[in-house]
Design a protein around this motif. Structure first.
Motif, short mmCIF file in Angstrom:
data_model
loop_
_atom_site.label_atom_id
_atom_site.label_comp_id
_atom_site.label_asym_id
_atom_site.label_seq_id
_atom_site.Cartn_x
_atom_site.Cartn_y
_atom_site.Cartn_z
N ILE A 60 -0.63 -2.97 -11.66
CA ILE A 60 0.16 -1.91 -11.02
C ILE A 60 1.10 -1.32 -12.06
O ILE A 60 1.79 -2.05 -12.77
CB ILE A 60 0.99 -2.47 -9.84
N ARG A 61 1.12 -0.01 -12.17
CA ARG A 61 2.04 0.64 -13.11
C ARG A 61 3.40 0.76 -12.44
O ARG A 61 3.54 1.48 -11.44
CB ARG A 61 1.50 2.02 -13.51
N ILE A 62 4.38 0.04 -12.97
CA ILE A 62 5.70 -0.06 -12.34
C ILE A 62 6.77 0.37 -13.34
O ILE A 62 6.96 -0.27 -14.38
CB ILE A 62 5.98 -1.50 -11.86
N ILE A 115 10.88 11.74 -11.10
CA ILE A 115 10.31 10.86 -10.08
C ILE A 115 8.89 11.30 -9.75
O ILE A 115 7.96 10.50 -9.74
CB ILE A 115 11.17 10.87 -8.79
N VAL A 116 8.75 12.59 -9.50
CA VAL A 116 7.44 13.14 -9.14
C VAL A 116 6.46 13.00 -10.29
O VAL A 116 5.30 12.60 -10.10
CB VAL A 116 7.58 14.62 -8.74
N ARG A 117 6.90 13.31 -11.50
CA ARG A 117 6.03 13.22 -12.67
C ARG A 117 5.50 11.80 -12.85
O ARG A 117 4.33 11.57 -13.11
CB ARG A 117 6.78 13.65 -13.92
N THR A 118 6.39 10.82 -12.70
CA THR A 118 5.99 9.42 -12.88
C THR A 118 5.09 8.95 -11.74
O THR A 118 4.14 8.20 -11.95
CB THR A 118 7.24 8.53 -12.97
N ALA A 119 5.39 9.41 -10.53
CA ALA A 119 4.59 9.01 -9.37
C ALA A 119 3.21 9.63 -9.38
O ALA A 119 2.23 9.02 -8.94
CB ALA A 119 5.31 9.41 -8.08
N ALA A 120 3.10 10.84 -9.90
CA ALA A 120 1.84 11.58 -9.83
C ALA A 120 0.90 11.29 -11.00
O ALA A 120 -0.30 11.56 -10.91
CB ALA A 120 2.12 13.08 -9.77
N ALA A 121 1.41 10.74 -12.08
CA ALA A 121 0.57 10.49 -13.26
C ALA A 121 -0.42 9.37 -12.98
O ALA A 121 -0.03 8.29 -12.51
CB ALA A 121 1.45 10.12 -14.45
N VAL A 122 -1.68 9.60 -13.26
CA VAL A 122 -2.70 8.56 -13.06
C VAL A 122 -3.38 8.16 -14.36
O VAL A 122 -3.97 7.08 -14.45
CB VAL A 122 -3.78 9.01 -12.05
N ALA A 160 -4.63 -3.18 -3.18
CA ALA A 160 -5.87 -2.63 -2.63
C ALA A 160 -6.04 -1.15 -2.97
O ALA A 160 -7.08 -0.56 -2.69
CB ALA A 160 -5.90 -2.81 -1.11
N GLY A 161 -4.99 -0.57 -3.56
CA GLY A 161 -5.04 0.85 -3.89
C GLY A 161 -5.76 1.13 -5.19
O GLY A 161 -6.13 0.22 -5.94
N LYS A 162 -5.96 2.42 -5.47
CA LYS A 162 -6.63 2.86 -6.69
C LYS A 162 -5.58 3.30 -7.69
O LYS A 162 -4.77 4.18 -7.41
CB LYS A 162 -7.60 4.00 -6.38
#
Length: 234
Positions: free
Chosen positions: A180-182, A210-217, A125-127
């Motif tokens: 989903i990008r996993i 971790i942050v770089r991968t989590a924050a990339a859109v 349900a997320g973007k």
């Protein structure tokens, strides 16, 4: 005005998880600090401007209850960082038992499955949803058999095999959910409780990938394994 990304970091009351949560809050995310201890979770969340979330990844009931909280408060989840992990027993290959492995797998492998199962509806349900699985170079068959890498001299059957299993789960989930990008990431040898703070990197350095991968859109890479230098071989 862009809505903040709704983000959950498991095992986030200390170490890499806390630093990841802190950095994502600074990046504008609404971050839930997942912690199995209520007081520690509340203290950590308050310190960085995040939301505390009682979450024990070894408990189906706790994970389900945590998902219900985020569904009620936010309605969806954009970023999930599966960071909760344990180092497990230091027993060598001669001494280790199946029970020793089960204890480690319950958090490092089964815990991720529990969280994925409970939070998949919210992620869907997320973007531009993102999942980051915090793995280790110790889970790479190639790295641990490379004599030029320090990991090749270390023998910890429980921890290493749990991270190898996590890598395969990353690949399988990525194939099953192309929307989903996993990805899995290796933070490197970071000074945390898991290694008795013997790591050569700070938590700030370890959390960077971790942050770089989590924050990339804008990046649509999925089903991969990365560290701060690039692709990690399986």
């Amino acid at each position: 005005m862009t809505e903040p990304r709704i983000t959950l970091v498991t095992g986030a009351n200390k170490g890499l998880g806390l630093q990841t949560a802190r950095s994502l809050v600074a990046a504008g995310h609404t971050v839930y600090v997942g912690a199995r201890d209520v007081e520690r979770g509340q203290e950590a969340a308050l310190a960085i401007g995040a939301r505390p979330l009682l979450l024990d990844v070894t408990s189906d009931e706790s994970v389900a209850a945590a998902a219900a909280v985020i569904e009620r408060e936010s309605g969806h989840l954009d970023v999930l960082v599966n960071n909760a992990g344990v180092g497990g027993t230091p027993k060598n290959a001669k001494e280790i038992t199946a029970a020793d492995l089960l204890a480690v797998y319950d958090t490092n492998v089964f815990g991720v499955v529990r969280v994925m199962h409970a939070f998949l509806p919210l992620l869907l349900a997320g973007k531009q949803p993102v999942v980051v699985n915090v793995s280790s170079g110790m889970g790479s068959l190639a790295v641990t058999n490379d004599p030029d890498r320090f990991e090749s001299s270390m023998v910890f059957p429980a921890f290493t095999s749990s991270k190898t299993a996590l890598n395969m789960l990353t690949s399988q989930y990525a194939k099953a959910f192309p929307g989903i990008r996993i990805n899995a990431v290796d933070p490197g040898f970071t000074a945390t409780d898991i290694n008795g703070h013997q790591g050569t990197q700070t938590v700030e350095e370890g959390a960077e990938i971790i942050v770089r991968t989590a924050a990339a859109v804008s990046d649509d890479t999925t089903g991969g394994f990365f560290d701060s230098h690039g692709v990690v071989p399986w």
